[in-house]
Design a protein around this motif. Structure first.
Motif, PDB file in Angstrom:
ATOM      1  N   SER A 166      31.995  56.463  30.519  1.00  0.00           N
ATOM      2  CA  SER A 166      31.219  55.490  30.481  1.00  0.00           C
ATOM      3  C   SER A 166      31.892  54.081  30.764  1.00  0.00           C
ATOM      4  CB  SER A 166      31.014  55.491  28.681  1.00  0.00           C
ATOM      5  OG  SER A 166      32.031  55.350  27.899  1.00  0.00           O
ATOM      6  N   THR A 167      33.163  54.333  30.425  1.00  0.00           N
ATOM      7  CA  THR A 167      34.275  52.908  30.827  1.00  0.00           C
ATOM      8  C   THR A 167      33.810  52.858  32.418  1.00  0.00           C
ATOM      9  OG1 THR A 167      35.765  53.576  29.125  1.00  0.00           O
ATOM     10  CG2 THR A 167      36.523  52.476  30.917  1.00  0.00           C
ATOM     11  N   VAL A 168      34.073  53.898  33.124  1.00  0.00           N
ATOM     12  CA  VAL A 168      33.860  53.754  34.669  1.00  0.00           C
ATOM     13  C   VAL A 168      32.734  53.178  35.084  1.00  0.00           C
ATOM     14  CG1 VAL A 168      33.862  55.042  36.778  1.00  0.00           C
ATOM     15  CG2 VAL A 168      35.561  55.772  35.141  1.00  0.00           C
ATOM     16  N   ARG A 169      31.632  53.455  34.449  1.00  0.00           N
ATOM     17  CA  ARG A 169      30.299  52.930  34.752  1.00  0.00           C
ATOM     18  C   ARG A 169      30.422  51.465  34.222  1.00  0.00           C
ATOM     19  NH1 ARG A 169      26.597  57.944  32.405  1.00  0.00           N
ATOM     20  NH2 ARG A 169      26.688  58.913  34.115  1.00  0.00           N
ATOM     21  N   GLU A 170      30.909  51.023  33.239  1.00  0.00           N
ATOM     22  CA  GLU A 170      30.747  49.428  32.917  1.00  0.00           C
ATOM     23  C   GLU A 170      31.636  48.976  33.994  1.00  0.00           C
ATOM     24  OE1 GLU A 170      32.492  49.269  29.072  1.00  0.00           O
ATOM     25  OE2 GLU A 170      32.961  47.043  29.516  1.00  0.00           O
ATOM     26  N   TYR A 171      32.652  49.416  34.308  1.00  0.00           N
ATOM     27  CA  TYR A 171      33.715  48.484  35.101  1.00  0.00           C
ATOM     28  C   TYR A 171      32.835  48.350  36.826  1.00  0.00           C
ATOM     29  CZ  TYR A 171      37.633  49.135  31.941  1.00  0.00           C
ATOM     30  OH  TYR A 171      38.267  49.097  30.963  1.00  0.00           O
ATOM     31  N   ALA A 172      32.117  49.509  37.093  1.00  0.00           N
ATOM     32  CA  ALA A 172      31.515  49.674  38.369  1.00  0.00           C
ATOM     33  C   ALA A 172      30.540  48.550  38.262  1.00  0.00           C
ATOM     34  CB  ALA A 172      30.802  51.001  38.257  1.00  0.00           C
ATOM     35  N   LEU A 173      29.568  48.606  37.082  1.00  0.00           N
ATOM     36  CA  LEU A 173      28.646  47.502  37.280  1.00  0.00           C
ATOM     37  C   LEU A 173      29.093  45.922  37.288  1.00  0.00           C
ATOM     38  CD1 LEU A 173      25.979  49.127  34.724  1.00  0.00           C
ATOM     39  CD2 LEU A 173      25.702  48.930  37.536  1.00  0.00           C
ATOM     40  N   GLN A 174      30.161  45.861  36.611  1.00  0.00           N
ATOM     41  CA  GLN A 174      30.678  44.586  36.721  1.00  0.00           C
ATOM     42  C   GLN A 174      31.214  44.256  37.996  1.00  0.00           C
ATOM     43  OE1 GLN A 174      34.125  44.638  34.114  1.00  0.00           O
ATOM     44  NE2 GLN A 174      32.933  44.561  32.057  1.00  0.00           N
ATOM     45  N   ILE A 175      31.620  44.992  38.814  1.00  0.00           N
ATOM     46  CA  ILE A 175      32.288  44.711  40.168  1.00  0.00           C
ATOM     47  C   ILE A 175      30.837  44.775  40.966  1.00  0.00           C
ATOM     48  CG2 ILE A 175      33.314  45.508  42.407  1.00  0.00           C
ATOM     49  CD1 ILE A 175      35.077  47.096  40.498  1.00  0.00           C
ATOM     50  N   THR A 176      29.936  45.546  40.809  1.00  0.00           N
ATOM     51  CA  THR A 176      28.380  45.168  41.763  1.00  0.00           C
ATOM     52  C   THR A 176      27.999  43.850  41.462  1.00  0.00           C
ATOM     53  OG1 THR A 176      28.107  47.669  41.262  1.00  0.00           O
ATOM     54  CG2 THR A 176      26.444  46.314  41.960  1.00  0.00           C
ATOM     55  N   ASP A 177      27.810  43.331  40.237  1.00  0.00           N
ATOM     56  CA  ASP A 177      27.309  42.018  40.111  1.00  0.00           C
ATOM     57  C   ASP A 177      28.101  40.998  40.767  1.00  0.00           C
ATOM     58  OD1 ASP A 177      25.434  42.996  38.268  1.00  0.00           O
ATOM     59  OD2 ASP A 177      26.606  42.541  36.474  1.00  0.00           O
ATOM     60  N   PHE A 178      29.603  41.210  40.741  1.00  0.00           N
ATOM     61  CA  PHE A 178      30.160  40.017  41.424  1.00  0.00           C
ATOM     62  C   PHE A 178      30.088  40.350  42.979  1.00  0.00           C
ATOM     63  CE2 PHE A 178      34.127  39.672  44.224  1.00  0.00           C
ATOM     64  CZ  PHE A 178      34.262  38.474  44.052  1.00  0.00           C
ATOM     65  N   LEU A 179      29.771  41.419  43.596  1.00  0.00           N
ATOM     66  CA  LEU A 179      29.364  41.513  44.898  1.00  0.00           C
ATOM     67  C   LEU A 179      27.879  40.934  45.263  1.00  0.00           C
ATOM     68  CD1 LEU A 179      30.992  45.271  45.815  1.00  0.00           C
ATOM     69  CD2 LEU A 179      32.041  42.766  46.401  1.00  0.00           C
ATOM     70  N   LEU A 180      27.190  41.144  44.366  1.00  0.00           N
ATOM     71  CA  LEU A 180      25.760  40.508  44.667  1.00  0.00           C
ATOM     72  C   LEU A 180      25.754  39.106  44.668  1.00  0.00           C
ATOM     73  CD1 LEU A 180      23.935  43.154  42.198  1.00  0.00           C
ATOM     74  CD2 LEU A 180      23.930  43.081  44.889  1.00  0.00           C
ATOM     75  N   THR A 181      26.769  38.298  43.944  1.00  0.00           N
ATOM     76  CA  THR A 181      26.746  37.210  43.838  1.00  0.00           C
ATOM     77  C   THR A 181      27.316  36.416  45.054  1.00  0.00           C
ATOM     78  OG1 THR A 181      28.705  36.808  42.835  1.00  0.00           O
ATOM     79  CG2 THR A 181      27.135  36.840  41.398  1.00  0.00           C
ATOM     80  N   GLN A 182      27.909  37.361  45.978  1.00  0.00           N
ATOM     81  CA  GLN A 182      28.533  36.939  47.106  1.00  0.00           C
ATOM     82  C   GLN A 182      27.544  37.314  48.275  1.00  0.00           C
ATOM     83  OE1 GLN A 182      31.936  36.018  47.501  1.00  0.00           O
ATOM     84  NE2 GLN A 182      32.026  35.764  45.396  1.00  0.00           N
ATOM     85  N   GLN A 183      26.451  37.571  47.863  1.00  0.00           N
ATOM     86  CA  GLN A 183      25.258  37.642  48.939  1.00  0.00           C
ATOM     87  C   GLN A 183      25.591  38.912  49.928  1.00  0.00           C
ATOM     88  OE1 GLN A 183      22.456  35.774  48.312  1.00  0.00           O
ATOM     89  NE2 GLN A 183      23.508  34.504  46.754  1.00  0.00           N
ATOM     90  N   VAL A 184      26.055  39.951  49.529  1.00  0.00           N
ATOM     91  CA  VAL A 184      26.567  41.054  50.490  1.00  0.00           C
ATOM     92  C   VAL A 184      25.062  41.604  51.003  1.00  0.00           C
ATOM     93  CG1 VAL A 184      28.683  41.457  49.586  1.00  0.00           C
ATOM     94  CG2 VAL A 184      26.658  42.797  48.657  1.00  0.00           C
ATOM     95  N   LYS A 185      25.167  42.315  52.162  1.00  0.00           N
ATOM     96  CA  LYS A 185      24.050  42.740  52.841  1.00  0.00           C
ATOM     97  C   LYS A 185      24.009  44.202  52.643  1.00  0.00           C
ATOM     98  CE  LYS A 185      26.138  43.101  57.509  1.00  0.00           C
ATOM     99  NZ  LYS A 185      25.947  42.498  58.961  1.00  0.00           N
ATOM    100  N   THR A 186      25.274  44.999  52.273  1.00  0.00           N
ATOM    101  CA  THR A 186      25.225  46.329  51.843  1.00  0.00           C
ATOM    102  C   THR A 186      26.439  46.519  51.154  1.00  0.00           C
ATOM    103  OG1 THR A 186      25.072  48.445  52.698  1.00  0.00           O
ATOM    104  CG2 THR A 186      26.546  46.980  53.791  1.00  0.00           C
ATOM    105  N   ILE A 187      26.423  47.397  50.131  1.00  0.00           N
ATOM    106  CA  ILE A 187      27.443  47.859  49.424  1.00  0.00           C
ATOM    107  C   ILE A 187      28.159  48.980  49.616  1.00  0.00           C
ATOM    108  CG2 ILE A 187      28.426  48.388  46.904  1.00  0.00           C
ATOM    109  CD1 ILE A 187      26.624  46.159  46.128  1.00  0.00           C
TER     110      ILE A 187
END
Lengths: 272, 272
Positions: free
Chosen positions: B51-72
């Motif tokens: 559950s901790t790993v999931r929470e952290y992964a989503l925080q980073i995903t949000d960060f990358l999405l604000t950077q307008q990435v075309k793929t992750i």
């Protein structure tokens, strides 16, 4: 016995390594109640920046203060190095002991003339030069030799305590120290007491006293509580409450290896 | 070239190990802009709860999405195992690749009949059985052998890549696999490509193909961008932006070892 004597001793570490300190305190002071906090969600501190370590240490101090502890033991060398003044300031009138101070005093007392003292620990502890400064403050004539041994923590957690790999790793890290025939060697990381026998074996012909700072801080705790008339004299076996910020896989096995006995109940209490 | 083709590829990991994926993508697709996020304040994920790993992964995903990435690209095996569906759900229409899927496909293609496949990784990756499930979903006739190798990450970070200790550690972990003469062995942790040569040496008489999933995911990225007409065809060398949540000691040395070249600028951007 004052009501405050019944209050628990608070002990904390970045993870579970500090349970070696809990073990030493339990053996020395079996009637004391103990509250332990291990920041297992954010371990290891040893590779983090000093400002991050300070912030985490203060969060844990606040947690222990809300538990009405009568004293705080910093069982983490990284925190002792980076944040012991911050923790003392936050704790106010509650006395604080730390493993660096305890290890330093024990090393200086180890031999009639402990002039050449070695220290091993994590990268952060060694880079901070805290042991060096702590020893030289007591006596500027000493010579201090330091070495970061980052592989010893994962070896302890893998349970590879006395196999060929741990012996080669100890030899790789301590060869220079053996050649120097030090008077004392401080085990400056709470995981390292698990390797005490192997380290003593490796250094056996060099006349070096190996200092286990978990044992040293337990002795200092007894002296402090006695002096302040805070010893728990109830005669009952003390309660042990174990809090962690996350319960990692294999936690139970590891915790019991460090504590040296069964651990019944662990509460998860994240700080964030 | 569409304006979206100029957008960066987002790559993330729990720490710096994912820089082996950055390196592989840079070599395969030198014109792509890349944004990397390494959660160095909270590394390692491998010992944390799911559950901790999931929470952290989503925080980073949000960060990358604000950077307008075309793929992750999920360059972290622990996240691929514990949270790849969560990351895909959060990313919406932005395609997500992960090292588990890439490694699985490469292992199945490695030999004409890869029937016996080994996987090594952190405790969390192995306990999650993600590689096993991923392989068996593709072909239920395969046999999968898994092994957690927690010492390999600290060995890589200590820089002990090809000494006696790393060779003994590899032998200790992989002896069973050598006896089984596997068809393919997946290096299921981003740190492990550093030991690829030593592992190949140890397995040299067993006919096992060693699968580097950093190389595999770089190849999948090229295919994905080509298919979606998102390849950067500017002809210019791509920009590389490196973000971390904390800048630990020795970061520069370690990062450059994983990236295989100089790293000029690193931004510290905590997520909490």
């Amino acid at each position: 016995m004052s009501s405050k004597a019944n209050a628990p001793i608070g002990i904390f570490d970045s993870g579970i390594g500090g349970l070696t300190v809990v073990k030493a305190v339990m053996e020395k002071l079996p009637h004391e109640n103990i509250i332990y906090y291990g920041d297992t969600a954010r371990v290891p501190y040893g590779i983090k920046s000093i400002s991050t370590v300070r912030e985490y240490a203060l969060q844990i101090t606040d947690f222990l203060l809300t538990q009405q502890v009568k004293t705080i033991l910093i069982a983490c060398n990284t925190v002792s190095a980076a944040a012991n003044q911050d923790v003392r300031a936050r704790a106010g009138t509650i006395p604080v002991l730390d493993v660096v101070e305890a290890g330093t005093k024990a090393a200086l007392r180890a031999q009639a003339a402990s002039n050449r003292i070695g220290v091993i620990g994590t990268m952060a502890t060694i880079n901070s030069q805290t042991y060096e400064q702590s020893i030289l403050k007591e006596n500027s004539n000493k010579r201090v030799y330091s070495k970061a041994c980052p592989m010893l923590v994962p070896l302890a957690e893998e349970g590879w305590i006395s196999n060929e790999i741990s012996r080669l790793t100890i030899a790789e890290y301590l060869q220079d120290f053996r050649d120097k025939s030090l008077d004392a060697l401080i085990l400056g990381c709470t995981h390292y007491p698990l390797f005490k026998t192997e380290i003593e074996d490796f250094l056996k012909d060099s006349g070096t006293d190996v200092i286990d700072s978990a044992v040293s801080i337990a002795a200092k705790t007894e002296a402090l509580l006695t002096e302040n008339e805070l010893l728990n004299t109830s005669g009952k076996t003390g309660r042990f409450d174990c809090f962690v910020s996350d319960k990692p896989q294999r936690f139970q096995t590891l915790a019991e290896r460090f504590l040296g006995k069964k651990l019944n109940r662990i509460e998860i209490s994240p700080l964030l």
